[in-house]
Design an enzyme around this catalytic site. Sequence first.
Site, short mmCIF file in Angstrom:
data_model
loop_
_atom_site.label_atom_id
_atom_site.label_comp_id
_atom_site.label_asym_id
_atom_site.label_seq_id
_atom_site.Cartn_x
_atom_site.Cartn_y
_atom_site.Cartn_z
N ASP A 97 0.83 -1.20 0.00
CA ASP A 97 0.00 0.00 0.00
C ASP A 97 0.87 1.25 0.00
O ASP A 97 2.02 1.23 0.44
CB ASP A 97 -0.90 0.03 1.24
CG ASP A 97 -1.94 -1.08 1.23
OD1 ASP A 97 -2.19 -1.64 0.15
OD2 ASP A 97 -2.48 -1.38 2.30
N LYS A 98 0.30 2.34 -0.45
CA LYS A 98 1.04 3.60 -0.54
C LYS A 98 1.67 3.97 0.80
O LYS A 98 2.82 4.43 0.85
CB LYS A 98 0.09 4.71 -1.00
CG LYS A 98 0.75 6.08 -1.13
CD LYS A 98 -0.25 7.12 -1.62
CE LYS A 98 0.39 8.49 -1.74
NZ LYS A 98 -0.58 9.51 -2.22
#
EC number: 5.4.99.-
Length: 434
Positions: A234-235
């Site tokens: 995930d970012k």
Amino acid sequence: MLSISQLPSFSLTSVKSLRYPSSSSSSSISLFFSFFPRVSNFVRASSGIPNLVACSPTEIIIPRVNNAGLRIEETVDALKGKIRLDSWISSRVNGVSRARVQSSIRLGLVTVNGRVVDKVSHNVKAGDEVNCTISELQPLKAEAEDIPLDIVYEDKHVLVVNKPAHMVVHPAPGNPSGTLVNGILHHCSLPCVSYSNAEDDDSDEETFSDDEEMTTSSSSYAASVRPGIVHRLDKGTTGLLVVAKDEHSHAHLAEQFKLHTIERVYVSLTTGVPSPPQGRIEIPIGRDSSNRIRMAAIPGGLSGGRARHAASRYKVIETFAGGGSALVEWRLETGRTHQIRAHAKYMGVPLLGDEVYGGTKSMALSLLQKRVSRSDQEEIVELISRMDRPCLHAIVLGFTHPCTGEIVKFSCPPPSDLAEIVGLLRRSGLEKVK
């Protein structure tokens, strides 16, 4: 149905080779030791790069990697349950990534019983006649960018990167540049890569491959250089991610992810303490019907087709502030989107800093501010107020090297924002798990 079972104790000391990013300073290594003091002596005794030997033509024969125009004409045998068209074709051909198979389907190069099928999630059944032609590799409209990469390990075939917070792995609408893929293109002296980014791709991991064979005399890499992302973070998540540099390595690593033989260990800070302190949670994960940007753990979701099987093992390493927070180790048996975040929320202990899944700053402060020493209350407010991501770090990554066949494992210390909060909570008094 919720399944949380007690597990035998497991420890990060099982890691064979712990490695640090090339840019790590002595202070960051000290942060790793402070996270897991039990392994300090083991880590300090380890040195050097894993004993990986680049394959020479006399050592291994790498299969032809382009495969454009390869034809498959087969009848589907008896099946146990449903199987997607892209999965079935991928199981019938070696050395071709699933993303490449999906591209072939979408381009109309696949027929089932004489009719063109362009939906990758089409279910095949026993007796179906499937004809497929593997497509040319398609280019991604993304350019190389000179972005600093924290490279933990690199050889001719694979690259292991320590992804920082807020870096997106691949280009997408809203994030056309500044991604890990853009940085890899520059690092490998390539102009572009291609990847599958379809909304109906239901595979565990999104996969990438390049557009064509490239020969560059100025490059230090092999003549055929094909960087590919075989899994994502995930970012906001930091930590280790492996990148394939040729299609053979890409397909080999993708198969390991499909079989769930990749070792992935994460550490997180939770709001509250999981109960029991270690165990296994097996709850299907699917899209949250009330919030499309969020996943959810859905008991019974498998029967209704609303979710997919997901299982995580966890262990509380330390508890802080009288149970206000915990440092938790996670090991994934599956690789679903937001798996740890969704399972932690379901257990009632969302990750600290995870605003999407309930680990809000206000919740964290309500649990911690009054439970730390008075002298630390102002600092804990400041640190939590600055935390703009879930406290989740991919600390260990292990896999079978696609060329040598050796099992290799890597580790990198958590970033400073996570380490600072842990350090303050520990300083204010920790409660060791019994």
